[in-house]
Design an enzyme around this catalytic site. Structure first.
Site, PDB file in Angstrom:
ATOM      1  N   THR A 117      -4.397 -18.151  17.780  1.00 57.74           N
ATOM      2  CA  THR A 117      -4.158 -18.884  16.549  1.00 57.74           C
ATOM      3  C   THR A 117      -5.090 -20.080  16.397  1.00 57.74           C
ATOM      4  O   THR A 117      -5.498 -20.683  17.393  1.00 57.74           O
ATOM      5  CB  THR A 117      -2.699 -19.382  16.528  1.00 57.74           C
ATOM      6  N   TYR A 141       3.770 -24.466  19.633  1.00 62.88           N
ATOM      7  CA  TYR A 141       3.309 -23.122  19.268  1.00 62.88           C
ATOM      8  C   TYR A 141       1.849 -22.929  19.704  1.00 62.88           C
ATOM      9  O   TYR A 141       1.505 -21.969  20.400  1.00 62.88           O
ATOM     10  CB  TYR A 141       3.454 -22.907  17.754  1.00 62.88           C
TER      11      TYR A 141
HETATM   12  N1  UFG Z   1       3.894 -25.895   3.313  1.00 61.45           N
HETATM   13  C1  UFG Z   1       4.526 -26.574   2.292  1.00 61.45           C
HETATM   14  N2  UFG Z   1       5.723 -26.093   1.834  1.00 61.45           N
HETATM   15  C2  UFG Z   1       6.315 -24.978   2.359  1.00 61.45           C
HETATM   16  C3  UFG Z   1       5.645 -24.279   3.408  1.00 61.45           C
HETATM   17  C4  UFG Z   1       4.441 -24.788   3.860  1.00 61.45           C
HETATM   18  O1  UFG Z   1       4.034 -27.603   1.799  1.00 61.45           O
HETATM   19  O2  UFG Z   1       7.410 -24.611   1.914  1.00 61.45           O
HETATM   20  C5  UFG Z   1       2.598 -26.407   3.797  1.00 61.45           C
HETATM   21  C6  UFG Z   1       2.580 -26.741   5.273  1.00 61.45           C
HETATM   22  O3  UFG Z   1       3.062 -28.042   5.496  1.00 61.45           O
HETATM   23  C7  UFG Z   1       1.120 -26.556   5.610  1.00 61.45           C
HETATM   24  C8  UFG Z   1       0.682 -25.411   4.686  1.00 61.45           C
HETATM   25  O4  UFG Z   1       1.652 -25.368   3.649  1.00 61.45           O
HETATM   26  O5  UFG Z   1       0.415 -27.690   5.256  1.00 61.45           O
HETATM   27  C9  UFG Z   1       0.647 -24.062   5.370  1.00 61.45           C
HETATM   28  O6  UFG Z   1       1.874 -23.888   6.037  1.00 61.45           O
HETATM   29  P1  UFG Z   1       2.353 -22.483   6.614  1.00 61.45           P
HETATM   30  O7  UFG Z   1       3.728 -22.681   7.177  1.00 61.45           O
HETATM   31  O8  UFG Z   1       2.183 -21.432   5.572  1.00 61.45           O
HETATM   32  O9  UFG Z   1       1.306 -22.173   7.743  1.00 61.45           O
HETATM   33  P2  UFG Z   1       0.823 -23.064   8.984  1.00 61.45           P
HETATM   34  O10 UFG Z   1      -0.519 -23.609   8.627  1.00 61.45           O
HETATM   35  O11 UFG Z   1       1.846 -24.020   9.422  1.00 61.45           O
HETATM   36  O12 UFG Z   1       0.747 -22.011  10.149  1.00 61.45           O
HETATM   37  C10 UFG Z   1       0.134 -20.785  10.003  1.00 61.45           C
HETATM   38  C11 UFG Z   1       0.734 -19.820  11.001  1.00 61.45           C
HETATM   39  C12 UFG Z   1       0.397 -20.244  12.384  1.00 61.45           C
HETATM   40  C13 UFG Z   1      -1.078 -20.477  12.534  1.00 61.45           C
HETATM   41  C14 UFG Z   1      -1.590 -21.398  11.487  1.00 61.45           C
HETATM   42  C15 UFG Z   1      -3.086 -21.495  11.620  1.00 61.45           C
HETATM   43  O13 UFG Z   1       2.144 -19.761  10.851  1.00 61.45           O
HETATM   44  O14 UFG Z   1       0.791 -19.212  13.227  1.00 61.45           O
HETATM   45  O15 UFG Z   1      -1.241 -20.892  10.227  1.00 61.45           O
HETATM   46  O16 UFG Z   1      -3.683 -22.116  10.549  1.00 61.45           O
HETATM   47  F1  UFG Z   1      -1.323 -21.043  13.718  1.00 61.45           F
END
Ligand code: UFG
Length: 326
Positions: A117, A141
């Site tokens: 990741t 994670y």
């Molecule tokens: N976000 C919101 N509102 C929501 C959900 C997410 O504002 O309801 C924001 C988060 O704070 C973040 C962005 O949208 O800034 C992306 O969030 P995600 O939860 O969609 O994804 P993440 O970036 O947290 O994580 C994902 C995968 C991980 C991986 C990562 C790598 O879940 O496994 O991408 O970039 F490591």
């Protein structure tokens, strides 16, 4: 045809890779505990319901199956949850992978593809991020996956026959353009899925976590990659390992990002629904910007992504949301 064992093949990304490999004629066996996966998602090969914590059972299965390669997806994947429940992540992602690697090592199985990741980079110093950037995770994670990368490196040095490719995924999104499979979690946390479910009325509103990041509009930037392009990266990584390639690590993303606000606007455009959005505090564990430098994957494995288009990505996810099979 070669035999491939897929852990987590009933999950979101695993099922897309199973479909891609199945279409190419690979013989497949999925092992999945169905904690978040669905048996209906496994379109090719057999499925055995088992947990990687059960080392004896896993050993028996793999001994019987004798795979030529293993693709290891099974893991817990939520950054925010990992901050709350670190031990779950070190158990599921690190300790269970160690079980699997011990079994493979005992049985002499030598080709391994690992779902890593972008979270291993933490808050990267340079954007876009190259594979050579420091490994410095800021949440359990990312750390749970970084530990496995280190174990893989050490193992491949100790046992020259063991070769692996770690694929560091950026933000995987979208669904099978043929509409057969897609993301299906009981309580999804990913931005695009949350946005689409809000458009559908399943959630009252979408929260934007943090508007004070050092980015142009204050919200986090991510590199969203269509799940089928990621599946292709697995196919070429597998083929290269089977033809003798050395161990290596590749970023999987397109090389440009979108802010949370841009994703929300695109989701509104695709769905035609002006769903309610509320600005909320930062979510713990979120880095401000994660964008891949994926030139290594493009050059060395000749990866040619087909769906580098946020609107298309969201359209395929929306189509799945409206016509889900499971
Ligand atoms: N976000 C919101 N509102 C929501 C959900 C997410 O504002 O309801 C924001 C988060 O704070 C973040 C962005 O949208 O800034 C992306 O969030 P995600 O939860 O969609 O994804 P993440 O970036 O947290 O994580 C994902 C995968 C991980 C991986 C990562 C790598 O879940 O496994 O991408 O970039 F490591």
């Amino acid at each position: 045809m070669k035999k491939v064992l897929v852990t987590g093949g009933a999950g979101y990304i695993g099922s897309h890779v199973v479909k891609s490999l199945g279409k190419k004629g690979y013989e497949l066996l999925t092992i999945d505990n169905l904690s978040t996966g669905h048996k209906e998602a496994v379109l090719y090969g057999d499925l055995v319901v088992a947990d990687l914590s059960n080392k004896e059972k896993i050993k028996e299965l793999i001994k019987d199956y004798k795979p030529d390669a293993v693709i290891h997806f099974a893991a817990s994947i939520e950054v925010a949850e990992s901050v709350q429940k670190p031990l779950k992540y070190y158990r599921n992602n690190t300790a269970n992978t160690l079980n699997l690697l011990e079994v493979l090592n005992d049985l002499g199985i030598e080709n391994f593809i690992f779902s890593s990741t972008a979270a291993v980079y933490g808050n990267p110093e340079q954007i876009p991020i190259k594979e050579t950037a420091d490994i410095n995770p800021i949440n359990p994670y990312g750390q749970s996956k970084a530990f496995v990368e280190k174990i893989l490196k050490d193992l491949s040095q100790a046992n020259k026959n063991f070769r692996y490719i770690s694929l560091r995924y950026f933000n995987v999104a979208g669904a099978d353009p043929e509409g057969q499979i897609g993301q299906s979690y009981k309580n999804p946390t990913h931005l695009i899925t949350r946005a689409l479910k809000t458009a559908k009325g399943e959630f009252e509103k979408l929260y934007i976590f943090g508007t004070d990041y050092p980015t142009p509009d204050g919200t986090c930037i991510r590199d969203y990659i269509h799940v089928n392009d990621l599946a292709d990266a697995h196919v070429i990584a597998l083929e290269s390992l089977l033809s003798g390639r050395d161990s290596d690590v590749f970023n999987c993303g397109y090389g440009h990002g979108y802010s949370v606000k841009e994703v929300v606007e695109t989701a509104k455009k695709v769905t035609g629904v002006d769903f309610p959005v509320e600005e909320a505090p930062r979510r713990p564990g979120d880095p401000a910007v994660l964008v891949a430098d994926s030139s290594k994957l493009r050059k060395e494995l000749n990866w040619k992504p087909k769906f580098d288009d946020l609107e298309f990505i969201i359209k395929t996810a929306w189509n799945w949301e409206l016509n889900k099979r499971f």
